[in-house]
Design a protein around this motif. Structure first.
Motif, PDB file in Angstrom:
ATOM      1  N   ASP A 137      13.209  65.548 -14.421  1.00  0.00           N
ATOM      2  CA  ASP A 137      14.113  66.052 -15.459  1.00  0.00           C
ATOM      3  C   ASP A 137      15.464  65.352 -15.432  1.00  0.00           C
ATOM      4  O   ASP A 137      16.018  65.001 -16.479  1.00  0.00           O
ATOM      5  N   ASP A 138      16.019  65.119 -14.235  1.00  0.00           N
ATOM      6  CA  ASP A 138      17.360  64.559 -14.139  1.00  0.00           C
ATOM      7  C   ASP A 138      17.437  63.350 -13.216  1.00  0.00           C
ATOM      8  O   ASP A 138      18.530  62.921 -12.838  1.00  0.00           O
ATOM      9  N   ALA A 139      16.282  62.791 -12.821  1.00  0.00           N
ATOM     10  CA  ALA A 139      16.313  61.700 -11.845  1.00  0.00           C
ATOM     11  C   ALA A 139      15.054  60.846 -11.941  1.00  0.00           C
ATOM     12  O   ALA A 139      14.028  61.258 -12.488  1.00  0.00           O
ATOM     13  N   ILE A 140      15.175  59.635 -11.390  1.00  0.00           N
ATOM     14  CA  ILE A 140      14.042  58.721 -11.225  1.00  0.00           C
ATOM     15  C   ILE A 140      14.009  58.313  -9.762  1.00  0.00           C
ATOM     16  O   ILE A 140      14.988  57.779  -9.223  1.00  0.00           O
ATOM     17  N   VAL A 141      12.901  58.559  -9.099  1.00  0.00           N
ATOM     18  CA  VAL A 141      12.727  58.160  -7.709  1.00  0.00           C
ATOM     19  C   VAL A 141      11.944  56.848  -7.693  1.00  0.00           C
ATOM     20  O   VAL A 141      10.828  56.777  -8.216  1.00  0.00           O
ATOM     21  N   GLY A 173      -0.408  55.319 -14.874  1.00  0.00           N
ATOM     22  CA  GLY A 173       0.505  56.436 -14.813  1.00  0.00           C
ATOM     23  C   GLY A 173      -0.175  57.732 -15.171  1.00  0.00           C
ATOM     24  O   GLY A 173      -1.247  57.748 -15.788  1.00  0.00           O
ATOM     25  N   VAL A 174       0.454  58.825 -14.769  1.00  0.00           N
ATOM     26  CA  VAL A 174      -0.057  60.155 -15.078  1.00  0.00           C
ATOM     27  C   VAL A 174       1.142  61.077 -15.272  1.00  0.00           C
ATOM     28  O   VAL A 174       2.184  60.898 -14.638  1.00  0.00           O
ATOM     29  N   GLY A 175       1.002  62.044 -16.174  1.00  0.00           N
ATOM     30  CA  GLY A 175       2.091  62.973 -16.411  1.00  0.00           C
ATOM     31  C   GLY A 175       1.599  64.218 -17.106  1.00  0.00           C
ATOM     32  O   GLY A 175       0.439  64.302 -17.536  1.00  0.00           O
ATOM     33  N   ASP A 176       2.504  65.179 -17.243  1.00  0.00           N
ATOM     34  CA  ASP A 176       2.160  66.426 -17.919  1.00  0.00           C
ATOM     35  C   ASP A 176       2.890  66.577 -19.246  1.00  0.00           C
ATOM     36  O   ASP A 176       2.946  67.666 -19.810  1.00  0.00           O
ATOM     37  N   GLY A 177       3.451  65.461 -19.744  1.00  0.00           N
ATOM     38  CA  GLY A 177       4.215  65.507 -20.979  1.00  0.00           C
ATOM     39  C   GLY A 177       5.701  65.714 -20.760  1.00  0.00           C
ATOM     40  O   GLY A 177       6.504  65.453 -21.655  1.00  0.00           O
ATOM     41  N   THR A 178       6.070  66.177 -19.568  1.00  0.00           N
ATOM     42  CA  THR A 178       7.477  66.407 -19.231  1.00  0.00           C
ATOM     43  C   THR A 178       7.935  65.469 -18.122  1.00  0.00           C
ATOM     44  O   THR A 178       8.961  64.809 -18.226  1.00  0.00           O
ATOM     45  N   SER A 179       7.163  65.417 -17.035  1.00  0.00           N
ATOM     46  CA  SER A 179       7.426  64.518 -15.915  1.00  0.00           C
ATOM     47  C   SER A 179       6.252  63.555 -15.775  1.00  0.00           C
ATOM     48  O   SER A 179       5.180  63.785 -16.340  1.00  0.00           O
ATOM     49  N   GLY A 180       6.465  62.480 -15.017  1.00  0.00           N
ATOM     50  CA  GLY A 180       5.387  61.511 -14.870  1.00  0.00           C
ATOM     51  C   GLY A 180       5.553  60.646 -13.643  1.00  0.00           C
ATOM     52  O   GLY A 180       6.643  60.544 -13.062  1.00  0.00           O
ATOM     53  N   VAL A 181       4.448  60.006 -13.238  1.00  0.00           N
ATOM     54  CA  VAL A 181       4.438  59.078 -12.115  1.00  0.00           C
ATOM     55  C   VAL A 181       3.748  57.802 -12.568  1.00  0.00           C
ATOM     56  O   VAL A 181       2.660  57.848 -13.143  1.00  0.00           O
ATOM     57  N   ALA A 182       4.384  56.656 -12.320  1.00  0.00           N
ATOM     58  CA  ALA A 182       3.781  55.353 -12.583  1.00  0.00           C
ATOM     59  C   ALA A 182       3.593  54.633 -11.262  1.00  0.00           C
ATOM     60  O   ALA A 182       4.424  54.761 -10.352  1.00  0.00           O
ATOM     61  N   ALA A 183       2.487  53.883 -11.140  1.00  0.00           N
ATOM     62  CA  ALA A 183       2.184  53.181  -9.886  1.00  0.00           C
ATOM     63  C   ALA A 183       1.712  51.771 -10.174  1.00  0.00           C
ATOM     64  O   ALA A 183       1.013  51.526 -11.165  1.00  0.00           O
ATOM     65  N   ILE A 191      17.698  57.435  -8.695  1.00  0.00           N
ATOM     66  CA  ILE A 191      18.618  57.141  -9.792  1.00  0.00           C
ATOM     67  C   ILE A 191      18.873  58.427 -10.561  1.00  0.00           C
ATOM     68  O   ILE A 191      17.938  59.140 -10.941  1.00  0.00           O
ATOM     69  N   PHE A 192      20.160  58.703 -10.831  1.00  0.00           N
ATOM     70  CA  PHE A 192      20.568  59.903 -11.546  1.00  0.00           C
ATOM     71  C   PHE A 192      21.304  59.493 -12.830  1.00  0.00           C
ATOM     72  O   PHE A 192      22.522  59.317 -12.822  1.00  0.00           O
ATOM     73  N   PRO A 193      20.605  59.311 -13.932  1.00  0.00           N
ATOM     74  CA  PRO A 193      21.298  58.978 -15.188  1.00  0.00           C
ATOM     75  C   PRO A 193      22.095  60.178 -15.704  1.00  0.00           C
ATOM     76  O   PRO A 193      21.670  61.340 -15.589  1.00  0.00           O
ATOM     77  N   GLY A 194      23.254  59.876 -16.269  1.00  0.00           N
ATOM     78  CA  GLY A 194      24.048  60.924 -16.903  1.00  0.00           C
ATOM     79  C   GLY A 194      24.852  61.767 -15.956  1.00  0.00           C
ATOM     80  O   GLY A 194      25.061  62.965 -16.192  1.00  0.00           O
ATOM     81  N   VAL A 195      25.342  61.177 -14.845  1.00  0.00           N
ATOM     82  CA  VAL A 195      26.181  61.921 -13.914  1.00  0.00           C
ATOM     83  C   VAL A 195      27.542  61.250 -13.811  1.00  0.00           C
ATOM     84  O   VAL A 195      27.694  60.061 -14.093  1.00  0.00           O
ATOM     85  N   ARG A 208      11.812  60.200 -21.751  1.00  0.00           N
ATOM     86  CA  ARG A 208      12.927  60.463 -22.663  1.00  0.00           C
ATOM     87  C   ARG A 208      13.560  61.813 -22.334  1.00  0.00           C
ATOM     88  O   ARG A 208      12.867  62.831 -22.246  1.00  0.00           O
ATOM     89  N   ARG A 209      14.870  61.800 -22.184  1.00  0.00           N
ATOM     90  CA  ARG A 209      15.650  63.011 -21.998  1.00  0.00           C
ATOM     91  C   ARG A 209      16.658  63.115 -23.142  1.00  0.00           C
ATOM     92  O   ARG A 209      16.856  62.143 -23.889  1.00  0.00           O
ATOM     93  N   PRO A 210      17.313  64.257 -23.318  1.00  0.00           N
ATOM     94  CA  PRO A 210      18.263  64.372 -24.428  1.00  0.00           C
ATOM     95  C   PRO A 210      19.371  63.318 -24.403  1.00  0.00           C
ATOM     96  O   PRO A 210      19.811  62.848 -25.455  1.00  0.00           O
ATOM     97  N   GLN A 211      19.818  62.899 -23.193  1.00  0.00           N
ATOM     98  CA  GLN A 211      20.953  61.990 -23.078  1.00  0.00           C
ATOM     99  C   GLN A 211      20.603  60.622 -22.490  1.00  0.00           C
ATOM    100  O   GLN A 211      21.498  59.789 -22.351  1.00  0.00           O
TER     101      GLN A 211
END
Length: 334
Positions: free
Chosen positions: A215-219, A187-197, A327-331, A102-105
């Motif tokens: 923060d601003d993208a999904i690879v 998946g694993v994350g630090d509460g801010t970013s994460g990786v799912a496999a 993927i860059f959401p919000g651009v 989840r991001r602000p936008q």
């Protein structure tokens, strides 16, 4: 829960609070529930209806648990269609094989399955095309209307995020079919970013899939795509309602357009950068279908709509193929 008098002890209050604030609230976006949270009830207006249900529970919790009124009010405000989301972060629900970002936008989720977790189900003749709903479906929301009521004319062989054999004729999600025979899923994350496999295996098709949520993208990475004696194998990046114009590096997209590594596509405030992979394709097209295909016990209701799609075509019987997209959401296009 609907009574006017409540007598809950602290433990019961804690369970309810955690269920709503750390669970259900995470899969809502602008008052709609993520399709991946709707289970087998993926019928007409399911996202809005299930969203109203959760928000109604949160409203009642203000009366039940007044000490936490401000938190409940914040979650209600987050779901204002024109508001800004303040529930920001990354969380992996390991008992559901599902990651939420989840991001602000914007909001994104990936839904997987494994030996431990059933990815989808059918009951009462519901969700009769949902075989692939737990095969790494990636939903991305900004307006919350990206997939609303797309189900009748979705191509269920090309759900966003999945790598699928296009020749599968039976898409009914039986229990044995919806537990992928793999343990390396999570998946694993630090509460801010994460990786799912996802170690993906279905019949004679296998692939290694991963998603990096920043923060601003999904690879989005898919590797080792290998199959034998199957129809065409596609890795879908997106399949959503067409919202405004789709533009590629070569210009406006009309019909089917081939791409190559280094090309970009923009649609509905989301940018897509093709990093590598054979035969990337972007398409805008009117698709047709019927609610009866998903819920055969209900009257027929033909539907159609304009759809935006982006995918990689691995061809028949691919051997160790891979693809990558950022993927860059919000651009904006510029």
């Amino acid at each position: 829960f609907r009574n006017t008098t409540y007598a809950l002890d602290d433990k019961q209050l804690s369970i309810l609070r955690n269920y709503l604030l750390e669970g259900e609230a995470w899969i809502l976006w602008k008052g709609r529930m993520d399709i991946s949270g709707c289970g087998r009830q993926v019928g007409k207006d399911c996202q809005a209806g299930k969203g109203r249900g959760v928000l109604g529970q949160i409203e009642r919790m203000i009366r039940i648990d007044p000490a936490n009124t401000r938190v409940y009010q914040a979650r209600l405000k987050d779901n204002d269609p024109i508001g800004t989301n303040t529930l920001v972060g990354n969380k992996h629900f390991w008992r559901s094989d599902m990651m939420i970002h989840r991001r602000p936008q914007w909001y994104a989720s990936v839904k997987m399955s494994s030996r431990r977790v059933t990815g989808s189900e059918t009951c009462n003749s519901e969700n009769m095309l949902g075989l692939h709903l737990g095969d790494g479906v990636l939903h991305i929301y900004r307006t919350a209307g990206e997939y609303e009521n797309i189900q009748p004319f979705w191509d269920w062989h090309r759900l966003p995020g999945t790598t699928c054999d296009q020749s599968i004729s039976n898409l009914v999600p039986g229990n044995k079919k919806c537990r992928l025979p793999a343990d390396f899923v999570g998946g694993v994350g630090d509460g801010t970013s994460g990786v799912a496999a996802l170690d993906y295996r279905r019949d004679a098709l296998s692939a290694k899939k991963s998603w990096f949520f920043e923060d601003d993208a999904i690879v989005c990475l898919t590797a080792g795509v290998t199959a034998s004696n199957l129809g065409p194998v596609l890795t879908s990046i997106q399949q959503s309602l067409l919202q405004g114009e789709a533009v590629a590096v070569s210009g406006p997209v009309s019909g089917k357009v081939g791409l190559k590594a280094g090309d970009w596509v923009h649609h509905a405030g989301i940018g897509y950068l093709i990093v590598q992979g054979n035969t990337p394709v972007v398409q805008t097209v009117r698709q047709e279908g019927d609610w009866k295909a998903i819920f055969p016990t209900k009257p027929g209701s033909p539907q159609s709509g304009e759809v935006f799609s982006l995918w990689f075509d691995h061809g028949r019987s691919p051997r160790d193929q891979s693809c990558a997209c950022i993927i860059f959401p919000g651009v904006s296009v510029g």
